[in-house]
Design a protein around this motif. Structure first.
Motif, PDB file in Angstrom:
ATOM      1  N   TRP A 159       5.409   9.220  -4.433  1.00 18.43           N
ATOM      2  CA  TRP A 159       4.847   8.018  -3.825  1.00 18.43           C
ATOM      3  C   TRP A 159       5.685   7.650  -2.612  1.00 18.43           C
ATOM      4  CZ3 TRP A 159       0.266   5.963  -4.847  1.00 18.43           C
ATOM      5  CH2 TRP A 159      -0.342   6.285  -6.070  1.00 18.43           C
ATOM      6  N   ALA A 160       5.003   7.154  -1.563  1.00 21.33           N
ATOM      7  CA  ALA A 160       5.692   6.816  -0.322  1.00 21.33           C
ATOM      8  C   ALA A 160       4.875   5.814   0.484  1.00 21.33           C
ATOM      9  CB  ALA A 160       5.902   8.086   0.513  1.00 21.33           C
ATOM     10  N   LEU A 161       5.544   5.210   1.440  1.00 27.95           N
ATOM     11  CA  LEU A 161       4.870   4.394   2.442  1.00 27.95           C
ATOM     12  C   LEU A 161       4.087   5.317   3.364  1.00 27.95           C
ATOM     13  CD1 LEU A 161       7.889   2.074   3.238  1.00 27.95           C
ATOM     14  CD2 LEU A 161       5.766   1.385   2.098  1.00 27.95           C
ATOM     15  N   ILE A 162       3.190   4.757   4.127  1.00 29.36           N
ATOM     16  CA  ILE A 162       2.361   5.542   5.032  1.00 29.36           C
ATOM     17  C   ILE A 162       3.100   5.699   6.355  1.00 29.36           C
ATOM     18  CG2 ILE A 162       0.204   5.544   6.350  1.00 29.36           C
ATOM     19  CD1 ILE A 162       0.500   4.029   2.886  1.00 29.36           C
ATOM     20  N   GLY A 163       3.028   6.886   6.923  1.00 29.45           N
ATOM     21  CA  GLY A 163       3.697   7.118   8.195  1.00 29.45           C
ATOM     22  C   GLY A 163       3.170   8.353   8.883  1.00 29.45           C
ATOM     23  N   LEU A 202       0.844  -1.187   0.000  1.00 27.76           N
ATOM     24  CA  LEU A 202       0.000   0.000   0.000  1.00 27.76           C
ATOM     25  C   LEU A 202       0.884   1.244   0.000  1.00 27.76           C
ATOM     26  CD1 LEU A 202      -2.908   1.175   0.262  1.00 27.76           C
ATOM     27  CD2 LEU A 202      -2.541   1.132   2.754  1.00 27.76           C
ATOM     28  N   LEU A 203       0.645   2.123  -0.963  1.00 28.29           N
ATOM     29  CA  LEU A 203       1.401   3.374  -1.068  1.00 28.29           C
ATOM     30  C   LEU A 203       0.442   4.545  -1.226  1.00 28.29           C
ATOM     31  CD1 LEU A 203       4.155   2.308  -3.637  1.00 28.29           C
ATOM     32  CD2 LEU A 203       4.406   2.461  -1.147  1.00 28.29           C
ATOM     33  N   MET A 204       0.946   5.726  -0.886  1.00 23.53           N
ATOM     34  CA  MET A 204       0.196   6.953  -1.122  1.00 23.53           C
ATOM     35  C   MET A 204       1.091   7.933  -1.872  1.00 23.53           C
ATOM     36  SD  MET A 204       0.256   8.756   2.630  1.00 23.53           S
ATOM     37  CE  MET A 204       0.397  10.483   2.241  1.00 23.53           C
ATOM     38  N   ARG A 205       0.475   8.737  -2.722  1.00 23.99           N
ATOM     39  CA  ARG A 205       1.217   9.825  -3.372  1.00 23.99           C
ATOM     40  C   ARG A 205       0.980  11.055  -2.519  1.00 23.99           C
ATOM     41  NH1 ARG A 205       0.961  13.485  -7.674  1.00 23.99           N
ATOM     42  NH2 ARG A 205      -1.153  12.872  -8.255  1.00 23.99           N
ATOM     43  N   ARG A 206       2.050  11.563  -1.929  1.00 20.89           N
ATOM     44  CA  ARG A 206       1.988  12.624  -0.930  1.00 20.89           C
ATOM     45  C   ARG A 206       1.513  13.953  -1.533  1.00 20.89           C
ATOM     46  NH1 ARG A 206       5.468  11.901   3.702  1.00 20.89           N
ATOM     47  NH2 ARG A 206       5.689  14.163   3.643  1.00 20.89           N
ATOM     48  N   ALA A 207       0.693  14.653  -0.774  1.00 20.12           N
ATOM     49  CA  ALA A 207       0.192  15.954  -1.213  1.00 20.12           C
ATOM     50  C   ALA A 207       1.271  17.033  -1.141  1.00 20.12           C
ATOM     51  CB  ALA A 207      -1.011  16.371  -0.359  1.00 20.12           C
ATOM     52  N   ASP A 208       2.252  16.873  -0.243  1.00 20.20           N
ATOM     53  CA  ASP A 208       3.246  17.939  -0.073  1.00 20.20           C
ATOM     54  C   ASP A 208       4.309  17.962  -1.162  1.00 20.20           C
ATOM     55  OD1 ASP A 208       4.500  15.613   0.810  1.00 20.20           O
ATOM     56  OD2 ASP A 208       5.352  16.545   2.594  1.00 20.20           O
ATOM     57  N   GLY A 261       6.321  -3.974  -9.435  1.00 18.03           N
ATOM     58  CA  GLY A 261       5.704  -2.891 -10.197  1.00 18.03           C
ATOM     59  C   GLY A 261       5.537  -1.624  -9.379  1.00 18.03           C
ATOM     60  N   LEU A 262       6.493  -1.369  -8.477  1.00 17.87           N
ATOM     61  CA  LEU A 262       6.414  -0.182  -7.629  1.00 17.87           C
ATOM     62  C   LEU A 262       6.722   1.083  -8.419  1.00 17.87           C
ATOM     63  CD1 LEU A 262       8.398  -1.540  -4.535  1.00 17.87           C
ATOM     64  CD2 LEU A 262       5.918  -1.167  -4.675  1.00 17.87           C
ATOM     65  N   PRO A 263       6.073   2.196  -8.082  1.00 18.97           N
ATOM     66  CA  PRO A 263       6.454   3.469  -8.694  1.00 18.97           C
ATOM     67  C   PRO A 263       7.816   3.898  -8.116  1.00 18.97           C
ATOM     68  CG  PRO A 263       4.849   3.842  -6.963  1.00 18.97           C
ATOM     69  CD  PRO A 263       4.995   2.347  -7.112  1.00 18.97           C
ATOM     70  N   PRO A 264       8.425   4.943  -8.656  1.00 19.33           N
ATOM     71  CA  PRO A 264       9.707   5.393  -8.094  1.00 19.33           C
ATOM     72  C   PRO A 264       9.557   5.727  -6.604  1.00 19.33           C
ATOM     73  CG  PRO A 264       9.272   6.483 -10.180  1.00 19.33           C
ATOM     74  CD  PRO A 264       8.015   5.737  -9.812  1.00 19.33           C
ATOM     75  N   LEU A 265      10.461   5.150  -5.806  1.00 25.55           N
ATOM     76  CA  LEU A 265      10.478   5.373  -4.362  1.00 25.55           C
ATOM     77  C   LEU A 265      11.900   5.684  -3.918  1.00 25.55           C
ATOM     78  CD1 LEU A 265       8.334   2.333  -3.134  1.00 25.55           C
ATOM     79  CD2 LEU A 265       7.623   4.728  -3.161  1.00 25.55           C
ATOM     80  N   HIS A 266      12.015   6.408  -2.811  1.00 24.31           N
ATOM     81  CA  HIS A 266      13.321   6.686  -2.220  1.00 24.31           C
ATOM     82  C   HIS A 266      13.958   5.367  -1.787  1.00 24.31           C
ATOM     83  CE1 HIS A 266      16.289   8.073   0.722  1.00 24.31           C
ATOM     84  NE2 HIS A 266      16.255   9.229   0.066  1.00 24.31           N
ATOM     85  N   GLU A 267      15.262   5.300  -1.841  1.00 24.74           N
ATOM     86  CA  GLU A 267      16.021   4.100  -1.479  1.00 24.74           C
ATOM     87  C   GLU A 267      15.654   3.581  -0.089  1.00 24.74           C
ATOM     88  OE1 GLU A 267      20.611   3.358  -0.159  1.00 24.74           O
ATOM     89  OE2 GLU A 267      20.283   4.638  -1.901  1.00 24.74           O
TER      90      GLU A 267
END
Length: 160
Positions: A46-50, A36-42, A131-137
């Motif tokens: 795309w990122a994990l939830i936290g 599960l990922l979200m594309r951050r509004a700020d 099939g993940l979108p680009p994510l930080h390492e």
């Protein structure tokens, strides 16, 4: 991102100085082992939830709460997969400085429907690991750790 009221109260006297804050990250997996990922509004990434733990809140409870608040997905925190102090402080556009101590949990989806559930996300979705979108390492490392049965990862290297 919404600033919790307790942080606003601290900032009223501390100003923009560096705060060390307790954060959690949730790697939520469904029955197909999708993430599960979200594309951050700020920042639109795309990122994990936290999020940040509220005073007196247990970290696993924070993870479950943040997942539901941001995505509408109900989950169960299964185990801690990573504990890490953020390498560099973050300076927000208003000048506030924060550094986060992160506890990452592997969580299992138990209900709900993935959707944008607050103003912190632009999009929410389930993604297969291949099939993940680009994510930080660091995000990719958290996903890798959550999908293994390796012990909790932590660094023993001091930072100067």
């Amino acid at each position: 991102m919404a600033t919790p009221d307790f942080i606003k109260a601290v900032r009223a006297t501390a100003g923009h100085q560096l705060l060390l804050l307790p954060g959690v990250t949730a790697v939520v997996l469904d029955h197909e082992e999708r993430v599960l990922l979200m594309r951050r509004a700020d920042d639109g990434k795309w990122a994990l939830i936290g999020g940040i733990a509220e005073p007196g809140e247990q970290p696993a409870v924070t993870a479950v709460r943040e997942v539901y608040e941001e995505t509408g997905v109900e989950c169960l925190a299964e185990r801690v997969v990573l504990v890490e102090g953020q390498r560099e402080p973050v300076t927000y556009p208003n000048g506030d400085q924060c550094q986060y101590m992160d506890i990452t949990f592997r969580c299992r989806a138990t209900g709900g429907e993935a959707r944008v559930n607050d103003d912190e996300a632009l999009e929410v979705g389930w993604f297969p690991v291949d099939g993940l979108p680009p994510l930080h390492e660091r995000q990719l490392f958290r996903i890798k750790q959550a999908r293994t049965e390796e012990p909790t990862w932590f660094s023993t290297t001091p930072r100067l």
